[in-house]
Each structure stands twice: as structure tokens, then as C-alpha cells.
Design an enzyme around this catalytic site. Structure first.
Site, PDB file in Angstrom:
ATOM      1  N   GLN A 163     -28.598   3.132  64.162  1.00  0.00           N
ATOM      2  CA  GLN A 163     -28.143   3.186  62.783  1.00  0.00           C
ATOM      3  C   GLN A 163     -27.445   4.505  62.482  1.00  0.00           C
ATOM      4  O   GLN A 163     -26.441   4.539  61.765  1.00  0.00           O
ATOM      5  CB  GLN A 163     -29.341   3.013  61.836  1.00  0.00           C
ATOM      6  CG  GLN A 163     -28.987   3.060  60.366  1.00  0.00           C
ATOM      7  CD  GLN A 163     -28.122   1.892  59.924  1.00  0.00           C
ATOM      8  OE1 GLN A 163     -28.216   0.803  60.496  1.00  0.00           O
ATOM      9  NE2 GLN A 163     -27.295   2.095  58.914  1.00  0.00           N
ATOM     10  N   GLU A 164     -27.961   5.597  63.013  1.00  0.00           N
ATOM     11  CA  GLU A 164     -27.432   6.919  62.691  1.00  0.00           C
ATOM     12  C   GLU A 164     -26.059   7.164  63.301  1.00  0.00           C
ATOM     13  O   GLU A 164     -25.152   7.649  62.640  1.00  0.00           O
ATOM     14  CB  GLU A 164     -28.414   8.004  63.163  1.00  0.00           C
ATOM     15  CG  GLU A 164     -29.673   8.107  62.321  1.00  0.00           C
ATOM     16  CD  GLU A 164     -29.404   8.658  60.930  1.00  0.00           C
ATOM     17  OE1 GLU A 164     -28.321   9.194  60.686  1.00  0.00           O
ATOM     18  OE2 GLU A 164     -30.299   8.556  60.074  1.00  0.00           O
ATOM     19  N   SER A 165     -25.903   6.875  64.576  1.00  0.00           N
ATOM     20  CA  SER A 165     -24.685   7.297  65.284  1.00  0.00           C
ATOM     21  C   SER A 165     -24.032   6.207  66.099  1.00  0.00           C
ATOM     22  O   SER A 165     -22.980   6.461  66.698  1.00  0.00           O
ATOM     23  CB  SER A 165     -25.026   8.464  66.224  1.00  0.00           C
ATOM     24  OG  SER A 165     -25.950   8.032  67.217  1.00  0.00           O
TER      25      SER A 165
END
Length: 841
Positions: free
Chosen positions: A713-715
Site C-alpha cells: 500500500q505504501e510504495s
């Protein structure tokens, strides 16, 4: 993003060292060995070999792209990576024997640690491999990577010495070319511009796919030496090449600056015209138009200069440079700048007194078609200045001037809002209701009712606000805005103990909505059934949700309520088989037809070749720009996307493969990844950097499947990812948060750029999410809300108490970005648990 995209503060981090006594002994011993080895390595690689090492007859191992898996048989057991700053050595090193490893195993371990960004451990493995296999291709590769490791650790002088010794053997291969690049880069970082230029020329002579990028860096060095003609020529060659569009634009801007410094504004103007033809993003184009407008002016073309400034202001009045552009145009006696445009710039920058004067000037010459809207904007400016009485009069004037036109209706709505802002909240509520009653078919009527509900909340009348929202939904059941309000009304009923009434509301929403909105309403209707005692209906509804949308957040929560935890069968290191790829091709043929005859081969695509070479040189931002160009070129070709995604997967570029697979699934009928073949699902939910993620998840007691979901989700597994707020790396840690984590973990010498190193980024992310889990009493939803929205906000959303109902907590998050973030990670966590086998981890 750790900790927040909204500037919320993070919890204070302790500064004590977290190593246990046993770990401290290992750490000191290991660092003693490492620094002894590196000291010997410096002296060894800085000297010419006793005899020339022949060029290898077999292919040289290339560094894997981020996250590439090495064959299991060639990997040594992963160990915790030491900090980058040496500590004092113990009096006697540990003499415990370790199993002997082959040179191939040592090289593979070094490459794996290099890809993870653990350059100290990589250097130790490369040194051992070089020592174990002198005069062999493996030994030579290890020599290169050991020398390169000095540059990766930013020890530029040692890097030059070691790499210069490496190229002295006379071999001419890709490792020699890369050595010259790193020599140039090391000289560049050390400020030795002339030496850097010479080394970049050596690298370019090899004709590698990244030669143009070296030419751009060389131009910067030429500029630093005052060789501006050479620099400009270099930048222009890159700008007019076929590399990624964004990189070309950067080269154009550098070339324009250099030509201007030379006083060659005619050439700079021609370059500016070429750049504007390339620039497509509206705000970027607007910035260029404003910044470069003095070039045509310098050549006497005042009309073009004025046209550029005006177009820039029209496209992006909120740009910082827009204010100076307005001043420049207003000072130009040859042009009458439209006062309405001036007003828009001042409005965008919150300069309300100046906007008011400009609007008055615009009104003096406005025709009847523009007058009402100008009066309305003038009233808005007065409201922003705090003059509510004058603002209300202004809205009345706008309403009277516009008759029944759209401007009149908008002015009426603005007037009601101003009444509320002046403190007459109940009058504003009634005004919004009257507006919707008198103009039920106006597209602004639903928004008026939504605002009435917000004001009822502000008065503390939550029951009336909920009923207002339910009424809004029933009056406008097809509108997403109304469906959201309708759902929120049901949520209030449920939270206040009226489960049966809430169930009725949510069943109405589910019948009126579609897609994710309907699914959410069905899930909450099932929960209301359970809460009201209708267990069979509630459980049956949850089973239907799982069957209908198995990868969704409601399905993940339904499994949790039903205690139906499913475990996948795939090993984390299982390769994608030929049969799996064949299944993708059959799936493609079923909806996209037969593959075209002229499919582009990713391996021969210049953009892909540049991406691979740039990644090998650790220029990951530039590499991703080239991958993005390759993806864009295939955006509407499903077979080409499939081949690129498969090729990227094979080369370890998990982020690129994920993006290709995501686009491909969205092109398919239904756009649902649930029914995609297994190989595509593995591209969509990959497990790159597996040793790193498993080790760091274990270190801090985090479920590795949860950690993979968080990183995805983050990167999207791009180690070079940087957010608009400045978060960096795989775990998207903010630099300030990273400083605190480094202190807590005893990581000395921390730099912000270290967050791009996968091992450190994952370690910091795992540490931070583990802290939030502890602070939120083990709640995954609470920890994720803290990770993205800030710990202070997470405590606010939980009311400072343990989270008893994760669904209610999540729905009450008032940052839509954080609310969606929590749901996305929980859904992905569920997919990872069902796709892979996690036993023993």
C-alpha cells in the site's frame, strides 16, 4: 506513511539502545570481523593484481533488481544487518566455526544484501568470494561489487581507488563500463569535476543503454568548470533524445539555463519552444510559460511574451510565480490585463483586499452575463475579510442581478453558507432545507441537505443530523453523495443501539447503490442482523459477501467475524510455472482475442534496456521513469502489458510487474482481480525482499503477511518511492520520523537517503508499526490509522480507549484518505494470508 501525510505529530521515541546483551556481543564481534575484512580489502583492491586477470569467458552475474529472488540453494542464512558505524572491537573475537560457503554462494549472498541496501554485509560477502575464487569470473565479479560498495556507502575516495584498480586489468565488459560510471560518480561527489568528466566519457565510450544519462551528468560537471558551451551541447543532446519524457524535460530546462548564462537568448528561446511542445501536464506547462516569458521579450517579441504570461495565469492562477507575473503584466503599458484574471490570481493566493479591488474594476466594464458572478465573487471576498453584513448585501445584489440564472442560484447557496458562518446556525439549517424544497431538481440541492446535516452535528443534535442524512438518501437514492449520507445515518442508528432500524436503512442503501457502496451497505446490514439477534440471516449475508467479492475489505471483515481464516498453499519462494503463464495467455485469449503478430519484445525495448542499466547503477528514480515510459507505450495493449509484466517479474522489478498486472486486470471484462489467473494474482500481490521482510517482521513481532500488505500500500514495492509529503522508501517513512526511529534503534550516522535502502526502510517501518500496535492495544486498524494519519489522530478517533469495534472505529475516521488506507491494507493483508503459506514464520 509513517507517521502522517497531514503533519500530525508522532509519539516521542525512546533513545535507549534496543540490543540485548547477547545481541551486543554478536554485534561487536561481527563488526570487528567486517572492519578487519574491509581494511584488508581497501589495500588489496587499491593495488594492481599480481597478474592480469583475463576477461571472463562466461557471463558476469548482474546485480538483481530490487527484490529479485536468488536460488534458495545459493543463499546463506540471513542475519541481522549491523549498523553502518563501526564500534570498538572486543578483546577477543568469537572463534565459533561457521560452515564453509562456495564462492558462488558468497557472491549470491553479497548480491542479495546489495539489493537490500545492506552494503556492509554485502561488502563482507564480496570480499570473501573474491578471496575464495581469484582469477575466476566469480572472483572478478566479486572484486567489482566490493569496489562498488564503497561508492554505495558514499566513501568516495576509497571507491575511486578500488574501482581504478579494477579497471586496470584491461578487460572490456559491462562491469568495466559500470566501474567507470562509479569512478565518475565518485569524482563528481568529491567535487573533482575534470576527473568526473573524463570518467563519464570513458563510460559513454562503451555505448551502454544509460550513456545519455551519463552525458547529462557530465554536462553538469562541465557547467561546474565553466565549460558552458560543452554543457549546453550535452544537455541539448539528451533533451532531443528518446529517453523518458520527464528526463528530457529536465535536460531542456538545464540547457535553457545554460544558454541564458551564455547570453544566447535566441537559442534559449528555441529550446523553450521545443520544451513547451513537450510539456503536457497543465500546471507544469503553466510554470514554464511564466518562467520563460522573458525569453521572447528579450528578442523583441512582446506579443508572445504577454501571451505566455496570460496563458500561464489562466492555466494555474495559484502558482507561486503567478503573483509576480500579474505585477509584471500590470506594469506593462502596452497591455490591458483583464481585471477578472487579476482577481482570480489574487483569490487563489488569499489576497482578498487586492481581489476586491480587481473585482470592482471588472464590474465597471462587465456585461450583464458576467455581472452576477462577479458580484457573487465580490461577496465571497468580503466574507473572507470578515465583513459578513456587506457580504450578505453583496449576495443579495448578485441574486437580484442574475434573476433565475445559475449564478443566482449559486449566490443563494453561498448566502446561506455565510449566514451560518456569521453564527446564525439554525437559520442556515432552515435556509438549506428551503433551498432543497424549492429547487429539488437542482444538482446543488443534495449538497444543501448534506450541509444542513453537518450544521445539526455542530449543534450537538446527532439524532436530527442522522435523520437529515437518511432523508437525503431517500430523496436522491442514485447519487453517491446521498448514498454516503444515507449510510452514515444508518451508522448513527447502529451505534446508538437501534440495530433493527439501521438494518432497514442499510438494506435500502444496498438496493439503491452498486459496486463497493452496495457491498459496504450489505456488510453492515449483516452486522445489524447479528446485533439484533437474527444470527442465521447475518451469517448467511456475510457468506454471500465473501462469495461475491472475496478480495474486498468487507469480505476480509466477514471472514474475521465468521472466524474463517484461510491459509494459502504457495511457498513464498515458489517460482511461477510455465503452466501458470500459459493459463494467463488462455485467459487473455478468451477476452482479448488472438495475440497480434507485431508484439513488442520487452528485452529489445530501448526504454526497458535503459531501465535495467540505470537500476544496475543505483539510479532508481531514473530507472522507474524509463519503466513508466515502457508501461505508457503499452497502456492499451493487453498482450504487450502481459509480456512487459512477465519480463519485469523475471528481472525482479516487482513494482513494475504489479503496475502492468493491475492495468491488465482493469482492462479485462469486469475489472475484478479475484478471477484473474494465479500468475497475475502473484504479480498483483508479490513478495519481493522476502528475506528482509521476514527477518524484520520477526525482529519486531509483526505478522509478515501484514508487513507485505503495508509495504504494497505504501510504495507498491518501489524502493525509490517518494511521496508529495516527503515520505521515502518501501515503508514511506518521513525523514523526521526516521531520525527518531534511528535514535530508538541505536542506528548511528543515519541520513535521510538511507530510507531508500530496503533493509533499513523495512526495519524502520516494522519498528514503527509495532510501536503503534502496542500503543493501540494490538488493534490493526488503530495501528494503521496511526501510521497513516498520526498517533494523535488515531487516539482521537478511538476516544483514547481500546478499540472494541474495529468496523465502527474505521468508519469514524474523518480523514477519507486514512479511512480508505486502513481498509485497503486490511483487505490486502487478507489476500496475502489466503495466497501464501505462512506457517513457521
Amino acid at each position: 506513511m509513517a507517521a502522517t501525510r497531514r503533519g500530525a505529530g508522532t509519539s516521542p521515541l525512546p533513545t535507549h539502545h534496543l540490543l540485548t546483551p547477547h545481541q551486543t556481543v554478536w554485534y561487536n564481534v561481527d563488526m570487528y570481523r567486517l572492519w578487519c575484512a574491509l581494511a584488508l580489502a581497501v589495500s588489496l583492491v587499491a593495488c594492481a593484481p599480481e597478474a592480469p586477470i583475463p576477461a571472463p569467458e562466461t557471463s558476469i552475474p548482474a546485480p538483481p533488481a530490487p527484490g529479485v529472488a536468488q536460488p534458495a540453494a545459493t543463499l546463506l542464512p540471513s542475519q541481522p544487518s549491523p549498523d553502518v558505524t563501526p564500534v570498538s572491537a572486543p578483546s577477543a573475537p568469537d572463534a565459533t566455526p561457521t560452515p564453509a560457503a562456495s564462492p558462488d554462494e558468497l557472491l549470491a549472498r553479497g548480491l542479495e544484501r546489495r539489493a537490500a541496501g545492506d552494503y556492509d554485509a554485502a561488502a563482507e560477502a564480496f570480499f570473501a568470494a573474491m578471496n575464495a575464487a581469484p582469477g575466476t569470473p566469480v572472483g572478478r565479479a566479486a572484486r567489482f561489487y566490493l569496489a562498488e560498495s564503497f561508492a554505495l556507502r558514499e566513501r568516495w575516495t576509497s571507491a575511486v581507488e578500488a574501482l581504478t584498480a579494477f579497471v586496470a586489468d584491461g578487460a572490456q565488459d559491462e562491469l568495466t563500463a559500470r566501474a567507470w560510471f562509479w569512478i565518475a560518480r565518485s569524482h563528481e561527489e568529491a567535487g573533482s569535476h575534470a576527473a568526473a568528466i573524463a570518467a563519464y566519457e570513458q563510460y559513454r565510450a562503451f555505448g551502454t543503454p544509460a550513456a545519455l544519462y551519463a552525458r547529462m551528468r557530465q554536462a553538469a560537471q562541465e557547467g561546474a568548470l565553466g565549460r558552458l558551451e560543452d554543457a549546453a551541447a550535452g544537455y541539448e543532446a539528451v533533451a532531443r533524445s528518446e529517453i523518458a519524457r520527464g528526463q528530457r524535460a529536465a535536460a531542456y530546462e538545464a540547457a535553457i539555463r545554460t544558454r541564458r548564462a551564455l547570453g544566447q537568448n535566441d537559442t534559449a528561446l528555441q529550446l523553450a519552444v521545443e520544451l513547451l511542445a513537450l510539456a503536457q501536464q497543465p500546471e507544469y506547462r503553466a510554470r514554464l510559460l511564466i518562467e520563460l516569458a522573458d525569453l521572447p521579450r528579450s528578442q523583441g517579441d512582446l506579443a508572445t511574451a504577454r501571451a505566455w504570461l496570460i496563458e500561464g495565469l489562466e492555466r494555474a492562477p495559484g502558482l507561486p510565480a503567478a503573483l509576480a507575473a500579474v505585477d509584471r503584466l500590470r506594469a506593462d503599458p502596452e497591455i490591458a490585463l483583464p481585471p477578472e484574471l487579476v482577481a482570480r490570481v489574487y483569490e487563489a493566493h488569499g489576497r482578498w483586499s487586492d481581489a476586491l479591488a480587481a473585482l470592482d474594476a471588472a464590474l465597471a466594464s462587465a456585461d450583464e452575463t458576467r455581472r452576477a458572478d462577479l458580484l457573487r465573487r465580490r461577496a465571497l471576498a468580503l466574507r473572507e475579510l470578515g465583513n459578513f453584513a456587506a457580504a450578505l448585501e453583496g449576495f443579495d445584489a448578485a441574486i437580484a442581478a442574475a434573476g433565475g440564472s445559475d449564478a443566482s442560484i449559486q449566490a443563494r447557496l453561498d448566502r446561506i453558507q455565510t449566514v451560518g458562518q456569521s453564527g446564525a446556525t439554525e437559520a442556515a439549517i432552515q435556509g438549506y432545507r428551503d433551498f432543497a424544497a424549492e429547487l429539488p431538481d437542482d444538482p446543488r440541492a443534495p449538497e444543501a441537505l448534506r450541509r444542513a446535516a453537518v450544521l445539526l452535528d455542530r449543534l450537538g443534535n446527532a439524532d436530527a443530523a442522522a435523520q437529515q442524512r437518511i432523508d437525503l438518501g431517500r430523496r436522491y437514492p442514485a447519487l453517491p453523495l446521498a448514498q454516503e449520507a444515507w449510510f452514515a445515518g444508518g451508522l448513527h442508528l447502529f451505534a446508538s443501539g437501534q440495530a433493527a432500524q439501521a438494518r432497514q436503512v442499510w438494506e435500502e442503501v444496498a438496493a439503491a447503490a452498486s459496486g463497493s457502496a452496495a457491498l459496504r451497505a450489505r456488510y453492515w446490514a449483516a452486522r445489524a442482523s447479528l446485533a439484533s439477534g437474527d444470527t442465521d440471516a447475518g451469517r448467511a449475508a456475510l457468506e454471500q459477501i465473501i462469495a461475491a467479492a472475496p478480495d474486498s475489505y468487507p469480505a476480509a471483515r466477514a471472514r474475521a467475524i465468521l472466524n474463517r481464516q484461510e491459509t494459502g498453499a504457495l511457498s513464498l519462494d515458489a517460482p511461477i510455472s510455465a503452466d501458470d503463464w500459459r493459463a494467463v495467455e488462455e485467459w487473455l485469449a478468451a477476452w482479448a482475442g488472438a495475440p497480434p503478430q507485431d508484439l513488442p519484445d520487452p528485452a529489445s525495448d530501448p526504454a526497458v534496456q535503459r531501465a535495467l542499466e540505470l537500476d544496475a547503477l543505483n539510479l532508481r528514480v531514473e530507472a522507474m521513469a524509463e519503466w513508466s515510459a515502457a508501461l505508457a507505450a503499452r497502456n492499451d495493449n493487453p498482450y504487450a502489458l502481459y509480456l512487459l509484466g512477465r519480463y519485469a517479474h523475471d528481472r525482479g522489478a516487482a513494482s513494475v510487474a504489479l503496475r502492468a498486472a493491475n492495468r491488465l486486470v482493469r482492462m479485462a471484462p469486469g475489472g475484478d482481480p479475484t478471477g484473474a489467473p494465479l500468475a497475475l494474482r502473484r504479480l498483483l500481490y508479490p513478495v519481493p525482499f522476502t528475506p528482509v521482510v521476514l527477518a524484520r517482521a520477526r525482529e519486531f513481532g509483526v505478522d509478515p503477511a501484514f508487513m507485505f500488505a503495508l509495504l504494497r500500500q505504501e510504495s507498491a514495492f518501489d524502493p525509490a518511492a517518494t511521496s508529495w509529503a516527503g515520505a521515502r522508501g518501501l515503508a514511506q517513512v518521513m525523514p523526521a520520523t526516521g531520525q527518531g526511529i534511528a535514535q530508538a534503534l541505536g542506528v548511528t550516522g543515519f541520513r535521510e537517503t538511507d530510507l531508500y535502502r530496503p533493509d533499513l526502510s523495512v526495519r524502520f517501518g516494522a519498528f514503527y508499526i509495532s510501536r503503534q500496535l502496542a500503543a493501540m492495544n494490538g488493534s490493526l486498524e488503530g495501528a494503521l490509522a496511526a501510521y497513516n494519519g498520526g498517533p494523535g489522530n488515531a487516539r482521537r478517533w478511538s476516544g483514547g480507549a481500546p478499540i472494541a469495534d474495529p468496523d465502527l472505529f474505521t468508519e469514524r475516521i474523518d480523514f477519507s484518505e486514512t479511512r480508505n488506507y486502513v481498509k485497503s491494507v486490511i483487505a490486502q493483508y487478507d489476500v496475502y494470508r489466503r495466497l501464501y503459506r505462512w506457517d513457521g514464520e
